[in-house]
Scaffold this active site. Structure first.
Site, mmCIF file in Angstrom:
data_model
loop_
_atom_site.group_PDB
_atom_site.id
_atom_site.type_symbol
_atom_site.label_atom_id
_atom_site.label_comp_id
_atom_site.label_asym_id
_atom_site.label_seq_id
_atom_site.Cartn_x
_atom_site.Cartn_y
_atom_site.Cartn_z
ATOM 1 N N PHE A 37 -1.141 -1.053 -4.394
ATOM 2 C CA PHE A 37 -2.080 0.214 -4.613
ATOM 3 C C PHE A 37 -1.344 1.526 -4.290
ATOM 4 O O PHE A 37 -0.494 1.833 -3.562
ATOM 5 C CB PHE A 37 -3.143 0.150 -3.509
ATOM 6 C CG PHE A 37 -3.885 -1.091 -3.622
ATOM 7 C CD1 PHE A 37 -4.892 -1.127 -4.350
ATOM 8 C CD2 PHE A 37 -3.847 -2.253 -2.835
ATOM 9 C CE1 PHE A 37 -5.921 -2.268 -4.652
ATOM 10 C CE2 PHE A 37 -4.582 -3.655 -3.083
ATOM 11 C CZ PHE A 37 -5.707 -3.493 -3.796
ATOM 12 N N PHE A 82 0.967 -1.119 -0.056
ATOM 13 C CA PHE A 82 0.033 0.019 0.090
ATOM 14 C C PHE A 82 0.893 1.312 0.098
ATOM 15 O O PHE A 82 1.872 1.392 0.735
ATOM 16 C CB PHE A 82 -0.931 -0.121 1.033
ATOM 17 C CG PHE A 82 -2.010 -0.967 1.521
ATOM 18 C CD1 PHE A 82 -3.145 -0.899 0.748
ATOM 19 C CD2 PHE A 82 -1.408 -2.394 2.110
ATOM 20 C CE1 PHE A 82 -3.921 -1.810 1.068
ATOM 21 C CE2 PHE A 82 -2.312 -3.197 2.083
ATOM 22 C CZ PHE A 82 -3.640 -3.275 1.718
ATOM 23 N N ASP A 83 0.397 2.209 -0.680
ATOM 24 C CA ASP A 83 1.053 3.470 -0.656
ATOM 25 C C ASP A 83 0.243 4.081 0.837
ATOM 26 O O ASP A 83 -0.778 3.843 0.941
ATOM 27 C CB ASP A 83 0.657 4.301 -1.807
ATOM 28 C CG ASP A 83 1.240 5.782 -1.610
ATOM 29 O OD1 ASP A 83 2.091 6.002 -0.805
ATOM 30 O OD2 ASP A 83 0.808 6.701 -2.331
ATOM 31 N N GLY A 84 0.877 5.253 1.242
ATOM 32 C CA GLY A 84 0.238 5.787 2.400
ATOM 33 C C GLY A 84 -0.653 6.814 2.166
ATOM 34 O O GLY A 84 -2.324 6.545 2.341
ATOM 35 N N ASP A 99 -1.955 6.113 -5.633
ATOM 36 C CA ASP A 99 -2.580 7.142 -6.244
ATOM 37 C C ASP A 99 -2.081 7.932 -7.172
ATOM 38 O O ASP A 99 -2.888 8.757 -7.750
ATOM 39 C CB ASP A 99 -3.258 8.136 -5.005
ATOM 40 C CG ASP A 99 -2.068 8.721 -4.425
ATOM 41 O OD1 ASP A 99 -2.240 10.018 -4.049
ATOM 42 O OD2 ASP A 99 -1.159 8.318 -4.045
#
Length: 565
Positions: A535, A418-420, A537
């Site tokens: 993931f 995951f990205d933060g 954004d």
């Protein structure tokens, strides 16, 4: 011969002639009274019979005035009725009459005759002479008010009835006849055979009915026994057959209210790039025709295929530890394809052994409206517009991008990176960095280090993974847990990393690995991790991951999406 004997002989001849003449005259008188004519030679003539207009014989007609036949003797002057039937005297009567003397005949009383109808008698007609022959035709009788056309008169029925009764008695007394023949013989031939219900026949013949019911019950029991034996033999053969076949049991899917539902589109699960080109260039009809023609052609794996396989492995491990576990991953194939394409999708799913039981084929309509109905926790698709629509509906979604085909992935552990910001957390900090620069960003994070960040779109999915991890930890399976999570962020650990970790701690979540890159490219790190899905954004990091062969999923959320638009 003497004269005396001659005289005596003549006297006897004269007496014989006299007696013969007197007898003939007496016969004529009797015949006229009885309706029998004598011809000139003295022989009898048949009586004149009375017939109606159709030629039927009229006999025994009742009087119109009285309902009983008259029994008085007719007088000499009274005319004879034409409807009176007279029986012919037999030969014995004639012989007796000829042998009687005149004195004896005169002393005999007259025989009574039935009276005729008043309308048929002729009072003014004088009695017929014995020397004349009546050649007139008989007058037909008058029509009666009641029609006698359909009435039949049967005489002497007693002997027939007595004979029938004797046959019935014989049939009842005969012990050698069975029940069926006895029933047929005892029925009267004068009546038609009427249908009788079982209850009526049981009342008439209780013993026979009991015998029949006993026979039927025995036959039914025998038939039921045969059916039971056949059924037992069939199931024993089936049981033997299935015992020889190797086990191919399919685990039951969890209940949707307890499961973690992952909705995957058909183009994310399988590689359908060529199919999409046919749809865009030739239209829907050609696309459907192509799918029907190639429905037995197995589709190749797509970008989400390895991720789905890893989810199934987690379910298998959980079922080993918790056989009745319902908190599992449930995969739903969500696509806007037509139902005619469903056969090819089913064949491909079964070919790869994917445990996907729920399908949603919307036939060209957007499937986003069904996501909430399926209680979707995560939606993965290759269509960025549908993913953006699902994000606006509050459903965690991401657009799938395929990685390297020849990269080896771990088959025994699900790895999710995951990205933060704008993925697990909100885009609050990114707003500060875009508007005021990096320095103001670091100051803001240090100032609000103890304030937890707001949640992002993928925070719920991380919670689901953490809940399943704890089930393995409870069984002392921490080192062998089939789920491993990664935080891969461009933040700097010294300036802004503390707020991220404290936020996860406040949420009660544990991250297995946290990688702070301080703005460095993420591709090389992801190549080392080899996650089943990553993931982020920002498309900049998605493209870098693709170049390294990593399967990436873009989350269209946050301020970066507005800047790109």
């Amino acid at each position: 011969m003497s004269q005396t004997s001659l005289k005596q002989k003549k006297k006897n001849e004269a007496g014989m002639r006299y007696s013969k003449e007197s007898l003939e005259a007496e016969k004529r008188r009797d015949s006229e009274k009885s309706g029998v004519r004598l011809n000139s030679q003295g022989s009898q003539e048949l009586p004149v019979t009375n017939t109606d207009s159709r030629g039927n014989l009229v006999r025994g007609q009742w009087s119109r005035t009285s309902r009983s036949p008259s029994t008085r003797a007719p007088s000499a002057d009274e005319p004879r009725s034409r409807n009176t039937s007279i029986k012919l005297p037999n030969s014995s009567t004639t012989s007796r009459t000829s042998s009687t003397s005149p004195s004896q005949h005169e002393a005999s009383p007259p025989r009574p005759q039935p009276s005729a109808h008043p309308s048929q008698s002729r009072p003014n007609t004088p009695p017929r002479s014995s020397n004349t022959r009546d050649l007139r035709q008989p007058t037909p009788p008058e029509t009666q008010p009641s029609s006698r056309r359909n009435t039949k008169t049967y005489d002497n029925l007693e002997p027939w009835n007595q004979g029938q009764g004797r046959e019935v008695r014989e049939s009842r007394d005969s012990p050698s006849r069975d029940y069926g023949r006895t029933c047929d013989d005892t029925r009267s031939h004068s009546q038609s055979r009427e249908w009788k219900s079982y209850a009526q026949r049981r009342v008439l013949y209780p013993a026979s009915m009991q015998l029949d019911s006993d026979c039927l019950s025995e036959m039914q029991q025998a038939r039921q026994q045969e059916e039971d034996d056949d059924e037992e033999a069939y199931w024993s053969s089936v049981r033997t057959l299935y015992e020889k076949i190797p086990s191919c049991s399919r685990p039951r899917p969890p209940k949707p209210k307890n499961a973690i539902t992952i909705a995957v589109s058909s183009r994310a699960l399988f590689n359908m790039v060529d199919d999409l080109k046919i749809y865009e260039q030739e239209g829907l009809e050609k696309y459907m025709e192509y799918q029907l023609t190639n429905e037995n052609v197995i589709l190749t794996p797509g970008p989400a295929f390895r991720f789905v396989k890893a989810l199934q492995h987690v379910n298998s491990r959980l079922r080993d530890l918790y056989p009745d576990e319902q908190d599992l991953f449930d995969i739903v194939l969500m696509t806007n394809n037509h139902a005619q394409v469903g056969v090819r999708l089913i064949n491909s799913v079964n070919h790869y052994g994917l445990l996907i039981d729920r399908f949603c084929l919307t036939g060209g309509k957007s499937p986003i409206g069904y996501l909430k109905a399926y209680l979707t926790n995560l939606y993965l698709s290759s269509d960025s517009e549908k993913v953006q629509e699902a994000i606006q509906e509050g459903i965690a979604s991401a657009t799938m991008y395929d990685g390297a085909k020849d990269m080896a992935y771990c088959d025994t552990q699900l790895r999710v990176a995951f990205d933060g910001d704008a993925v697990l957390f909100s885009d609050e900090s990114e707003h500060t960095g875009k508007e005021h620069g990096l320095d103001k960003f670091f100051q803001h994070e240090t100032m609000f280090e103890n304030k937890p960040l707001a949640q992002g779109p993928l925070k719920g999915f991380l919670e689901d993974l953490g809940r399943l991890q704890k089930k393995f930890y409870a069984k002392d399976e921490r080192l062998l847990c089939p789920i491993r999570t990664y935080l891969v962020t461009a933040r700097s650990a010294a300036s802004s990393g503390a707020r991220v970790l404290k936020t996860l701690r406040r949420w009660g979540l544990e991250i297995d690995e946290a990688l702070f890159l301080a703005g460095a490219p993420k591709g090389p790190i992801l190549l080392k991790i080899r996650p089943h899905i990553f993931f982020d954004d920002q498309m900049f990091h998605i493209e870098g991951a693709q170049k390294c062969g990593t399967i990436a999923a873009h989350v269209p959320y946050g301020i970066h999406q507005k800047c790109n638009n």
